[in-house]
Design a protein around this motif. Structure first.
Motif, mmCIF file in Angstrom:
data_model
loop_
_atom_site.group_PDB
_atom_site.id
_atom_site.type_symbol
_atom_site.label_atom_id
_atom_site.label_comp_id
_atom_site.label_asym_id
_atom_site.label_seq_id
_atom_site.Cartn_x
_atom_site.Cartn_y
_atom_site.Cartn_z
ATOM 1 N N VAL A 82 1.009 -1.097 -0.029
ATOM 2 C CA VAL A 82 -0.566 -0.231 0.060
ATOM 3 C C VAL A 82 1.008 1.742 0.235
ATOM 4 C CG1 VAL A 82 -1.678 1.403 1.458
ATOM 5 C CG2 VAL A 82 -2.345 -0.874 0.982
ATOM 6 N N LEU A 83 1.831 1.342 0.961
ATOM 7 C CA LEU A 83 2.568 2.024 1.286
ATOM 8 C C LEU A 83 3.481 2.439 -0.249
ATOM 9 C CD1 LEU A 83 3.994 1.837 4.866
ATOM 10 C CD2 LEU A 83 2.428 3.770 3.714
ATOM 11 N N SER A 84 3.910 0.974 -1.114
ATOM 12 C CA SER A 84 4.946 1.135 -2.389
ATOM 13 C C SER A 84 4.254 2.250 -3.064
ATOM 14 C CB SER A 84 5.180 -0.113 -2.503
ATOM 15 O OG SER A 84 5.706 0.083 -4.098
ATOM 16 N N ALA A 85 2.508 1.416 -3.189
ATOM 17 C CA ALA A 85 1.225 2.125 -4.303
ATOM 18 C C ALA A 85 1.406 3.948 -4.609
ATOM 19 C CB ALA A 85 0.722 1.111 -4.326
ATOM 20 N N LYS A 86 1.132 4.153 -2.822
ATOM 21 C CA LYS A 86 0.160 5.208 -2.370
ATOM 22 C C LYS A 86 2.319 5.991 -2.857
ATOM 23 C CE LYS A 86 -0.983 8.465 0.826
ATOM 24 N NZ LYS A 86 -2.147 9.256 0.133
ATOM 25 N N TYR A 87 3.389 5.878 -3.046
ATOM 26 C CA TYR A 87 4.545 6.770 -2.659
ATOM 27 C C TYR A 87 5.026 6.921 -4.309
ATOM 28 C CZ TYR A 87 9.279 8.959 -2.357
ATOM 29 O OH TYR A 87 9.923 9.305 -2.750
ATOM 30 N N PHE A 88 5.174 5.680 -5.191
ATOM 31 C CA PHE A 88 5.579 5.166 -6.693
ATOM 32 C C PHE A 88 4.223 5.359 -7.270
ATOM 33 C CE2 PHE A 88 9.130 3.221 -4.130
ATOM 34 C CZ PHE A 88 10.067 3.977 -4.126
ATOM 35 N N ARG A 89 3.295 5.267 -7.272
ATOM 36 C CA ARG A 89 1.979 4.734 -8.185
ATOM 37 C C ARG A 89 0.888 6.356 -8.279
ATOM 38 N NH1 ARG A 89 4.581 2.797 -12.589
ATOM 39 N NH2 ARG A 89 6.235 1.026 -11.501
ATOM 40 N N GLY A 90 1.034 7.229 -7.070
ATOM 41 C CA GLY A 90 -0.033 8.084 -6.892
ATOM 42 C C GLY A 90 -1.509 7.094 -6.690
ATOM 43 N N LEU A 91 -1.400 6.147 -5.919
ATOM 44 C CA LEU A 91 -3.027 5.623 -6.155
ATOM 45 C C LEU A 91 -3.334 5.456 -4.291
ATOM 46 C CD1 LEU A 91 -2.487 1.799 -6.620
ATOM 47 C CD2 LEU A 91 -3.820 3.536 -7.741
ATOM 48 N N SER A 92 -4.655 5.886 -4.738
ATOM 49 C CA SER A 92 -5.458 5.795 -2.862
ATOM 50 C C SER A 92 -5.052 4.947 -1.982
ATOM 51 C CB SER A 92 -6.731 6.730 -2.978
ATOM 52 O OG SER A 92 -7.520 5.848 -3.403
ATOM 53 N N VAL A 93 -5.114 5.525 -0.665
ATOM 54 C CA VAL A 93 -4.961 3.889 0.222
ATOM 55 C C VAL A 93 -6.319 2.831 0.205
ATOM 56 C CG1 VAL A 93 -4.874 2.922 3.066
ATOM 57 C CG2 VAL A 93 -3.672 4.945 2.585
ATOM 58 N N PHE A 94 -7.812 3.162 -0.236
ATOM 59 C CA PHE A 94 -8.115 2.608 -0.532
ATOM 60 C C PHE A 94 -8.537 1.937 -1.949
ATOM 61 C CE2 PHE A 94 -12.531 2.329 -3.085
ATOM 62 C CZ PHE A 94 -13.286 1.326 -1.697
ATOM 63 N N SER A 95 -7.771 2.392 -3.058
ATOM 64 C CA SER A 95 -8.194 1.891 -4.072
ATOM 65 C C SER A 95 -6.790 0.819 -3.736
ATOM 66 C CB SER A 95 -7.470 3.039 -5.393
ATOM 67 O OG SER A 95 -8.755 3.726 -5.792
ATOM 68 N N ALA A 96 -5.560 0.782 -3.680
ATOM 69 C CA ALA A 96 -4.357 -0.198 -3.161
ATOM 70 C C ALA A 96 -4.799 -0.644 -2.268
ATOM 71 C CB ALA A 96 -3.177 0.850 -2.946
ATOM 72 N N VAL A 97 -5.764 -1.000 -1.042
ATOM 73 C CA VAL A 97 -6.272 -2.368 -1.078
ATOM 74 C C VAL A 97 -7.666 -3.064 -1.160
ATOM 75 C CG1 VAL A 97 -7.898 -2.460 1.414
ATOM 76 C CG2 VAL A 97 -6.029 -1.227 1.472
ATOM 77 N N SER A 98 -7.991 -1.839 -2.241
ATOM 78 C CA SER A 98 -9.766 -2.619 -2.772
ATOM 79 C C SER A 98 -9.415 -3.560 -3.819
ATOM 80 C CB SER A 98 -10.533 -1.407 -3.567
ATOM 81 O OG SER A 98 -10.087 -1.217 -4.113
#
Length: 404
Positions: A82-98
């Motif tokens: 989740v942290l990697s997706a948010k930092y490198f790809r700009g995904l929201s926490v909800f999108s990453a977890v879903s």
């Protein structure tokens, strides 16, 4: 009153029904449209269940074992994802977890542990789901194109060509393969013809699905069980009869079409240079052009749809990470997550009662079927794996006690 022969715990209809409902819920009631259509969304309907399972994961007392250890390490890898997706790809926490739902189903292990069913109750649930899944699969084959399963009613298959439509799936169909491997295990110990008939029926379903990777994985899983069980009188005549029966079935039109399709794919791929194969191109893209940082190798980029990882390049429109199995999943979820998942599957290879070597066979199916396919993480298969992990945990613990 049925008594569990391993623990002398009486059979409980309440535990059995609670477990059966949990497994049906986790598999969208095997994708049966009249019920599956009531789900508001895959993630929305499962989120409360996943949160409850994680609650039990962190607060359940007295259940420290190899499975809980690696599931907790898997949970940490998901946080990193989740942290990697948010930092490198700009995904929201909800999108990453879903996007992690295909992995989060593994935490059903803790809900099953909270129910704490006996081995007898678990085997009855597995048989029910296996038989029900087979009935739904062949009923859908007969009724095509009229949909009774969600894989036919919704999504890309509902708009696909006829052959692709025929390669539909039962949600949670891994329970069918699990039941088939269980019957092979029973057959090798008791030589009951009805068990061999179930194995052949499951294999027939596997062939009709038309995926070479799944067929090979299921066959080798049966071979694993065959050689894993020691000191048995292996009756080659039964195997010969089974091969002859499958050969005869291959002449039926429905089988002939699928086998012809697979042969055409073999021929077309043989004529290509290895670097021209679709999966070689997909691997080259993810390996060389996609990941941005060494941290993404470890924790992944987050589970995204094609729009998220192809950047609208028309020349890459066929690329899909799921075609690369666990390797493709490592690009999305990270090497740490895939390592934990594979380690969990390998725990089922330990020595156990002869009656439960089919669980190791199931791990063979998931591992081999996830080299270039999605056996381990497709169609809610993680629910089946969570179930298999807990069944092995229960039987292995009893096995160790008897060995002391």
């Amino acid at each position: 009153m049925v008594v569990n022969s391993m623990t002398n715990v009486p059979f409980s209809i309440e535990r059995y029904l609670a477990l059966l409902f949990l497994l049906l819920y986790g598999t969208h009631f095997l994708g049966f449209v009249p019920i599956a259509g009531l789900y508001p969304s895959a993630f929305g309907s499962m989120l409360p269940v996943i949160l409850i399972s994680l609650f039990f994961a962190f607060y359940k007392k007295g259940m420290k074992n190899e499975y809980t250890k690696w599931l907790m390490l898997l949970a940490l890898s998901l946080v990193g994802n989740v942290l990697s997706a948010k930092y490198f790809r700009g995904l929201s926490v909800f999108s990453a977890v879903s996007g992690q739902l295909i992995v989060l189903y593994l935490f059903f292990f803790f809900l099953i542990a909270e129910i704490n069913p006996t081995v007898e109750e678990m085997l009855r649930c597995m048989k029910f789901l296996g038989v029900a899944g087979l009935v739904l699969y062949f009923a859908q084959q007969i009724l095509l194109p009229y949909p009774i399963l969600e894989s036919v009613a919704w999504g890309w298959r509902s708009k696909a060509e006829q052959l692709d439509l025929r390669r539909f799936e039962v949600t949670g169909e891994a329970f069918i393969y699990m039941y088939g491997l269980y019957c092979m295990n029973c057959f090798l110990l008791k030589f009951r013809k009805k068990d061999l008939l179930i194995v052949l029926t499951v294999l027939s379903m596997c062939v009709l699905r038309g995926y070479r990777g799944y067929i090979l994985a299921f066959l080798l899983a049966n071979v694993y069980i065959y050689f894993r069980i020691p000191n048995i009188k292996k009756r080659i005549s039964y195997i010969v009869v089974a091969i002859v029966a499958l050969y005869a079935l291959s002449f039926l039109p429905i089988f002939a079409d699928v086998l012809s399709f697979m042969q055409e794919k073999n021929t077309s791929q043989t004529d290509k240079n290895i670097v021209e194969l679709d999966r070689a191109i997909e691997f080259h893209y993810f390996f060389n052009d996609y990941l941005k940082s060494p941290l993404e190798w470890i924790f992944g980029s987050g589970f995204m749809g094609k729009d998220g990882y192809l950047n609208n390049h028309a020349e890459y429109n066929f690329i899909n990470w799921v075609d690369l199995g666990f390797v493709g999943m490592s690009f999305m979820g990270g090497i740490a997550m895939v390592f934990c998942w594979i380690r969990l599957l390998c725990l089922n290879f330990r020595k156990n009662f002869e009656m439960f070597y089919f669980l190791g066979g199931l791990s063979v199916y998931f591992l081999l079927g996830s080299v270039v396919m999605t056996a381990a993480f497709g169609a809610n298969a993680a629910v089946t794996q969570a179930f298999a992990f807990f069944l092995f945990y229960k039987t292995y613990r009893q096995y160790r006690l008897q060995r002391v």
